[in-house]
Design an enzyme around this catalytic site. Sequence first.
Site, mmCIF file in Angstrom:
data_model
loop_
_atom_site.group_PDB
_atom_site.id
_atom_site.type_symbol
_atom_site.label_atom_id
_atom_site.label_comp_id
_atom_site.label_asym_id
_atom_site.label_seq_id
_atom_site.Cartn_x
_atom_site.Cartn_y
_atom_site.Cartn_z
ATOM 1 N N GLY A 32 36.693 30.927 47.183
ATOM 2 C CA GLY A 32 36.465 32.227 46.583
ATOM 3 C C GLY A 32 35.611 32.189 45.334
ATOM 4 O O GLY A 32 34.735 31.328 45.178
ATOM 5 N N HIS A 33 35.877 33.125 44.425
ATOM 6 C CA HIS A 33 35.074 33.338 43.223
ATOM 7 C C HIS A 33 35.101 32.123 42.299
ATOM 8 O O HIS A 33 34.059 31.642 41.842
ATOM 9 C CB HIS A 33 35.615 34.575 42.511
ATOM 10 C CG HIS A 33 34.835 35.034 41.325
ATOM 11 N ND1 HIS A 33 33.515 35.425 41.393
ATOM 12 C CD2 HIS A 33 35.206 35.180 40.024
ATOM 13 C CE1 HIS A 33 33.098 35.802 40.195
ATOM 14 N NE2 HIS A 33 34.102 35.655 39.345
ATOM 15 N N PHE A 34 36.301 31.600 42.014
ATOM 16 C CA PHE A 34 36.457 30.462 41.104
ATOM 17 C C PHE A 34 36.405 29.162 41.901
ATOM 18 O O PHE A 34 37.396 28.460 42.061
ATOM 19 C CB PHE A 34 37.770 30.591 40.325
ATOM 20 C CG PHE A 34 37.715 31.587 39.215
ATOM 21 C CD1 PHE A 34 37.226 31.246 37.967
ATOM 22 C CD2 PHE A 34 38.136 32.894 39.419
ATOM 23 C CE1 PHE A 34 37.168 32.172 36.933
ATOM 24 C CE2 PHE A 34 38.085 33.830 38.386
ATOM 25 C CZ PHE A 34 37.590 33.468 37.145
ATOM 26 N N ASP B 116 33.845 35.122 47.900
ATOM 27 C CA ASP B 116 33.854 35.879 46.650
ATOM 28 C C ASP B 116 33.656 37.359 46.978
ATOM 29 O O ASP B 116 32.648 37.732 47.581
ATOM 30 C CB ASP B 116 32.712 35.370 45.766
ATOM 31 C CG ASP B 116 32.698 35.987 44.380
ATOM 32 O OD1 ASP B 116 33.289 37.057 44.172
ATOM 33 O OD2 ASP B 116 32.062 35.386 43.493
#
Length: 296
Positions: free
Chosen positions: A272-274, A246
């Site tokens: 990553g972020h999601f 992220d």
Amino acid sequence: MTTVPSSAATVIHHRFADADGVRVFYREAGDPAAPVLLLLHGFPSSSHQFRTLISLLADRFRIIAPDLPGFGFTEVPAERHYRYGFDALARTLGAFVDALGLKRYALYVFDYGAPTGLRLAVAHPERVTGLVSQNGNTYLEGLGDAWAPIRAYWSEPSPENRQAIRDAILHLEGTRWQYLHGVDDPALVAPEAYTLDALLLERPGNKDIQLDLFLDYANNLERYPDFQRFFRTSRVPTLVIWGRHDPFFIPPGAEAFKRDNPDAVVELLDTGHFALETHAAHIARRIREVIGSAVA
């Protein structure tokens, strides 16, 4: 090993509740008598990001996943004259929780859901039975380099800096980048997720709402000590499970949770972020193991 049941038979209701002068859209699944798990989304998404997780956990929890004002399908009447900031989001969330009569709940917080939900936790710590932070930051060391343009906007909220944020991220390509950055196999990410987010950003006035929230995010940093105090004093079962790639909320922010709650379970995922887009089944299993075994 804990198994995750099939989600084929899961029934998810899509409802609205009137709270704080807002028509709050939310997804609900599970036995109404089961322990409540309140799922709080982040930017630029909505309760849609939990579509898979809901099905994976509805046999264990009563799942409630609202769309915050300015996101998803929640409707804010123009005559409400809503002022978009995180204190306001938390007030609306609190009114929503009261409207549904939720007296006890575990919190799943992601991104914007963290400063929103943790305001609720600080105000009513006796209600919180557990905490899952999935890339939901509450420590200064958790803010990555991707915040540099937004920090410049905080320092000087000029029209030029506001426009720079708009141009950089508030469009389909910016949203797709947030979903795909740090993901080894982009084919795991459903394109309708970032496409829906980008489409909803295009509603009249919504980009200004998002820019107001970016500016107000600076006030969340001042609340971090309150959130950390909650971690120390409540010591509720806590799962901190983050995508390590992220660019916004980096691994030191996850690891810092153990400073205030040494019993917190911290796990970094290769995504990553999601993280739910690529690791929903694993996250569901870990919620069962860390949170599900502790809540009544």
